[in-house]
Write an enzyme that holds these catalytic residues in place. Structure first.
Site, PDB file in Angstrom:
ATOM      1  N   VAL A  11     -23.138 -12.405  31.923  1.00 31.15           N
ATOM      2  CA  VAL A  11     -22.389 -13.078  32.989  1.00 31.15           C
ATOM      3  C   VAL A  11     -22.085 -12.124  34.138  1.00 31.15           C
ATOM      4  CG1 VAL A  11     -20.216 -14.245  33.564  1.00 31.15           C
ATOM      5  CG2 VAL A  11     -21.396 -14.774  31.424  1.00 31.15           C
ATOM      6  N   ASP A  30     -18.845  -0.743  33.879  1.00 33.35           N
ATOM      7  CA  ASP A  30     -19.045  -0.892  32.451  1.00 33.35           C
ATOM      8  C   ASP A  30     -18.769   0.452  31.785  1.00 33.35           C
ATOM      9  OD1 ASP A  30     -20.768  -3.223  30.706  1.00 33.35           O
ATOM     10  OD2 ASP A  30     -20.486  -1.269  29.759  1.00 33.35           O
ATOM     11  N   THR A  86     -15.841 -12.138  24.931  1.00 35.14           N
ATOM     12  CA  THR A  86     -14.753 -12.771  24.179  1.00 35.14           C
ATOM     13  C   THR A  86     -15.331 -13.269  22.853  1.00 35.14           C
ATOM     14  OG1 THR A  86     -15.158 -14.870  25.327  1.00 35.14           O
ATOM     15  CG2 THR A  86     -13.431 -13.435  26.213  1.00 35.14           C
ATOM     16  N   THR A 121     -15.520 -16.782  29.448  1.00 33.14           N
ATOM     17  CA  THR A 121     -15.021 -18.022  28.856  1.00 33.14           C
ATOM     18  C   THR A 121     -13.799 -17.683  28.014  1.00 33.14           C
ATOM     19  OG1 THR A 121     -17.243 -18.946  28.808  1.00 33.14           O
ATOM     20  CG2 THR A 121     -15.590 -19.975  27.395  1.00 33.14           C
ATOM     21  N   LYS A 206     -14.340 -25.596  31.168  1.00 36.79           N
ATOM     22  CA  LYS A 206     -15.446 -24.833  30.581  1.00 36.79           C
ATOM     23  C   LYS A 206     -15.646 -25.189  29.118  1.00 36.79           C
ATOM     24  CE  LYS A 206     -18.435 -21.517  29.758  1.00 36.79           C
ATOM     25  NZ  LYS A 206     -19.816 -21.561  30.234  1.00 36.79           N
ATOM     26  N   ALA A 254     -34.193 -33.391  20.250  1.00 33.16           N
ATOM     27  CA  ALA A 254     -33.917 -33.121  18.834  1.00 33.16           C
ATOM     28  C   ALA A 254     -34.537 -31.793  18.430  1.00 33.16           C
ATOM     29  CB  ALA A 254     -34.470 -34.246  17.970  1.00 33.16           C
ATOM     30  N   CYS A 262     -22.743 -19.178  23.602  1.00 33.98           N
ATOM     31  CA  CYS A 262     -21.685 -20.053  24.127  1.00 33.98           C
ATOM     32  C   CYS A 262     -21.304 -21.195  23.188  1.00 33.98           C
ATOM     33  CB  CYS A 262     -22.113 -20.614  25.480  1.00 33.98           C
ATOM     34  SG  CYS A 262     -22.242 -19.375  26.790  1.00 33.98           S
ATOM     35  N   LYS A 323     -33.312 -19.914  22.223  1.00 32.00           N
ATOM     36  CA  LYS A 323     -33.996 -20.850  23.106  1.00 32.00           C
ATOM     37  C   LYS A 323     -35.045 -20.058  23.877  1.00 32.00           C
ATOM     38  CE  LYS A 323     -32.115 -21.809  27.126  1.00 32.00           C
ATOM     39  NZ  LYS A 323     -31.223 -22.326  28.183  1.00 32.00           N
ATOM     40  N   ARG A 330     -28.303 -14.514  19.413  1.00 33.30           N
ATOM     41  CA  ARG A 330     -27.012 -14.834  18.817  1.00 33.30           C
ATOM     42  C   ARG A 330     -26.999 -16.286  18.321  1.00 33.30           C
ATOM     43  NH1 ARG A 330     -23.285 -12.500  23.621  1.00 33.30           N
ATOM     44  NH2 ARG A 330     -25.158 -13.138  24.772  1.00 33.30           N
TER      45      ARG A 330
END
Length: 539
Positions: A11, A30, A86, A121, A206, A254, A262, A323, A330
């Site tokens: 993000v 960072d 988070t 988030t 969100k 499907a 997320c 995906k 994750r």
């Protein structure tokens, strides 16, 4: 304008790079020194289409910089975005340690009026918590806290930032509102809506958005299961549903269940918040449980497609990212399925175009390959677990030549059923009828050497039999010889239109004659030696 972004993960890096494309002076912070050094050199630590080129452009233009020192980045900026992780805690709640730590460090470093914005988030009430923390650290500071959740899809994050469906900003301070309005002016000028609301509403938007999308995916997976029982086609069902403007076509594909950074985390966090506030989210809780069960059912689907026993068999997995177009593994469905197959006794080979290095950290005992065809070589089944484009046009003739069995289990429904009926493969997909099977052809050469030192080739001719039924019956008999008599047998031939076929077998001519004669109800069976050739092998 000048801003700082704390956190250079998915993000933070996408947001910082895209803000700099708007002409904003951006400093990304960072604590990981190695990551910062790599970013200074234009090296992107994540796989995200278009991001590396855009980052290189901003570095050359001098609009983006990187540091490990928050005290260097924050003083004098108009806004500082918190984009740290988070992660889900053991109790299902979002772990806010990094957010709170960032807030304290920002408080110590800021000078002048500063808008502190949560991009991560976060649970409802986080903006108020940050305001309290900053006030404790700097009672005299001039600041405001805002919520500005991201709605970025992995694999399309740059596009989503530049052309968002909406920008949601939760803020009470009019001064902070104008700072954020100015920051997002390039998007507003292009007609992209800015929604201003209170922080609590923004934070809940969100969670509610992600939970709804997860629900939609889980719903169509349940419908897919029903389609299989009813003999229906889930893709046609989803297409017709999606044409209804009240429903829409997105997230009606499907598959093996949702994953990523997320949906799993956010649905659990929302359910936990609901329980804590006395407003249980019953639908979301059901979605979570159903999705977790999906991994087990997908593994069992593969095992069932292979006859119910995968012990000693090789299963080739195509895709381990959660995906396509990302290296994020994750909560990947594939990485949940692989251990279940291994526990059932299978040997697993796998390939992913981008996520193999990440995947190796999460699963052991997998034989990683360089491409789809190397993965499938010698496999008893091929499984498509991630919808990468390169898996949408596989060469089935080439695959069949190297696989032990022509079986494709497609957990992403990448192929059309009529095409798979002609492919020579048995095809098992999600929410649709199985095609192929009885006369499936595996394009494998006959072995060059006997398997047990007793493999021989025979031509078998059945007299006065229906040629159209000979091949099917021969295949069944070959399986009996292999599995019951433990005499490995292959039926070899180009087609099933003749009353003759060839066998590669460990069985004796007498055994062949007796078993085939019995199967064909006494019809004459002629068995003659035949030269072994690399013909197509029916299984």
């Amino acid at each position: 304008m000048r801003i700082a972004v704390v956190g250079t993960g998915y993000v933070g890096l996408v947001s910082g790079t895209c803000f700099s494309e708007f002409g904003v002076d951006v400093t990304c912070v960072d604590k990981d020194a190695a990551k910062i050094d790599a970013l200074k050199a234009g090296q992107v630590p994540i796989y995200e289409p278009g991001l590396e080129a855009l980052l290189e452009k901003q570095i050359k233009a001098g609009r983006i910089s990187f540091t490990t020192d928050i005290a260097q980045a924050v003083p004098g900026v108009d806004a500082v975005f918190i984009a740290v992780g988070t992660p889900e805690g053991p109790d299902g709640k979002a772990n806010m340690t990094y957010v709170h730590q960032a807030a304290r460090e920002i408080a110590r470093s800021m000078k002048g009026f500063t808008v502190i914005v949560t991009k991560s988030t976060v649970p409802v009430g986080t903006a108020r918590d940050i305001e309290r923390i900053v006030r404790e650290e700097r009672p005299d500071a001039e600041f405001a806290v805002a919520s500005n959740p991201e709605f970025l899809r992995e694999g399309a994050a740059v596009q989503d930032f530049m052309t968002p469906d909406r920008v949601v900003i939760g803020v009470d301070s009019p001064r902070a509102r104008e700072v954020l309005r100015a920051l997002y002016r390039p998007l507003q000028e292009k007609g992209r809506p800015l929604i201003f609301t209170k922080p609590e509403t923004s934070e809940l938007i969100k969670y509610a958005s992600n939970a709804f999308l997860a629900t939609k995916l889980t719903f169509i997976n349940d419908i897919a299961d029903l389609c299989e029982k009813a003999g229906a086609d889930v893709q046609v069902v989803a297409q017709a549903m999606g044409l209804d403007s009240r429903i829409g076509p997105k997230f009606l594909q499907a598959g093996p269940g949702y994953g990523g950074s997320c949906f799993p985390k956010d649905t659990k966090a929302l359910a936990t918040v609901g329980q804590a506030l006395g407003a249980p989210q019953h639908i979301v809780e059901t979605v979570i449980n159903t999705n977790e069960d999906r991994r087990d059912s997908m593994a069992q689907r593969i095992i069932d497609a292979m006859g119910g026993d995968v012990s000693g068999k090789t299963i080739a997995i195509l895709g381990t990212a959660f995906k396509a177009e990302t290296d994020d593994v994750r909560e990947s469905p594939a990485l949940g399925i692989i251990p279940l197959l291994q526990a059932a006794g299978a040997h697993v080979t796998a390939y992913d175009p981008a996520a193999m290095e990440q995947s190796k950290k999460h699963v052991k005992g997998v034989d990683w390959k360089k491409d789809a065809y190397a993965t499938a070589s010698g496999a008893d089944a091929l499984v498509i677990a991630t919808e990468w484009k390169e898996f949408r046009a596989l060469d089935f003739d080439r695959l069949g030549k190297d696989m032990r069995s022509a079986l494709l289990v497609d957990l992403r429904n990448l192929y059309e059923l009529p095409d798979m009926e002609r492919s020579g493969f048995r095809y098992v997909s999600i929410g649709r009828p199985e095609v192929g099977g009885d006369n499936v052809i595996t394009f494998c050469p006959a072995p060059e050497a006997p398997i047990k030192g007793s493999m021989a080739g025979y031509t078998v001719t059945v007299g006065a039999a229906d040629a159209d039924k000979i091949c099917d019956t021969a295949i069944a008999i070959a399986r009996v010889l292999s599995e019951v008599f433990n005499e490995k047998t292959w039926v070899v031939g180009e087609s099933a239109t003749s009353s003759s076929f060839e066998l590669e077998t460990e069985a004796s001519p007498a055994r062949i004659r007796d078993v085939f004669s019995a199967a064909f109800r006494g019809k004459p069976v002629d068995v003659k030696p035949a030269a072994r050739t690399g013909l197509r092998m029916y299984i």
